[in-house]
Design a protein around this motif. Structure first.
Motif: not given
Ligand SMILES: NC(=O)c1ccc[n+]([C@@H]2O[C@H](COP(=O)([O-])OP(=O)(O)OC[C@H]3O[C@@H](n4cnc5c(N)ncnc54)[C@H](OP(=O)(O)O)[C@@H]3O)[C@@H](O)[C@H]2O)c1
Length: 256
Positions: A123-139
């Motif tokens: 998938x495309x995994x668009x995340x806001x805000x860029x600094x979110x700690x959750x971005x790593x989980x979703x990446x």
């Protein structure tokens, strides 16, 4: 080990859970029992925990994933009390962080926009805000696109709608071949292969513009150029832009 509490076990979050599990992510899934059949099948397939109710999910989770439809969010917020400090990830389209804060209180919020291809980690995994700690989980669900502003996130939401529209376009193109006598599987293969070919070559030629590659194919007098003229005359590309503008306007109206 992260205990991810899922409130709203629907079409999208199911695919996300399957993709997270498939990636080997060190996550335990605590599921709301509301969509029982789907939650039971996830529990059976990948060992998710089916919780007694939404509050039990909220009480046991380290991170909350909210995947209800926009109109269902208010009712969900009324139903539960979240522990202080527990971060919340929302995949709910068109609901800004300010609204989430009003509904669920002060905490760390992440907005994420994904597609059903989460199931296969593409998938495309668009995340806001860029600094979110959750971005790593979703990446692990695909290609991360980290966004600094909520406006950019809404633009990425238009991208998620394009993803849906592509299926209809591909379907119509397949059907055209079928009506001309192609076997459905062959037509499917031809259409999908053509798109894959285009995406792969555009990536290979990066940073060349995609219009540049198109123009090198649709040179004057070619069949591609003739077809492009027909698309232009009928407003084919203009219609796509209009659809994008419409959705973006709707999303921005929610952010004012
Ligand atoms: N599907 C996509 O491709 C996609 C892509 C990008 C973003 N999104 C976003 O993802 C969200 C979900 O979309 P979806 O297509 O997955 O919808 P969906 O299949 O309808 O999933 C929503 C689920 O949430 C459940 N639910 C509603 N209220 C609840 C509550 N109070 N407690 C627990 N569960 C509750 C619903 O149960 P009931 O059926 O009983 O109401 C349903 O199972 C939407 O906000 C959408 O904007 C979806």
């Amino acid at each position: 080990m992260i205990r991810l509490g899922v409130l709203g076990v629907g079409d999208l979050t199911e695919k996300m859970i399957r993709g997270l599990h498939r990636s080997g992510s060190d996550t335990t899934f605590l599921l709301s029992p509301r969509s029982r059949a789907r939650a039971e099948s996830l529990a059976q397939d990948i060992g998710c925990e089916l919780m007694r109710d939404n509050q039990a999910v909220a009480d046991a989770a380290d991170v909350i994933l909210v995947g209800v439809r926009p109109a269902q969010l208010g009712e969900l917020a009324q139903e539960i009390v979240l522990k202080p400090g527990v971060p919340l990830i929302s995949v709910v389209s068109g609901v800004p962080v300010s609204d989430l804060q009003r509904m669920f209180g002060a905490r760390e919020y992440t907005r994420a926009m994904l597609s059903l291809a989460s199931e296969i980690n593409r998938s495309t995994v668009a995340v806001y805000p860029a600094s979110s700690a959750a971005a790593q989980l979703l990446a692990v669900l695909g290609n991360p696109v980290l966004l600094a502003t909520e406006r950019e996130f809404e633009l990425a939401t238009v991208g998620a709608c394009m993803n849906g529209w592509f299926y209809f376009l591909l379907h119509d193109l397949q059907q055209w071949f079928v009506q001309k006598g192609f076997a459905p599987d062959d037509a499917r293969q031809l259409v999908l292969s053509s798109v894959e070919d285009c995406v792969a070559y555009a990536r290979y030629k990066s940073p060349s513009g995609m219009g540049e590659i198109g123009s090198s194919i649709a040179t004057p007098g070619t069949y591609t150029a003739q077809g492009l003229d027909v698309l232009d005359k009928l407003g084919g590309n203009a219609a796509w832009k209009a659809a994008c503008e419409h959705v973006f306007d709707q999303l921005n109206a929610k952010n004012v």
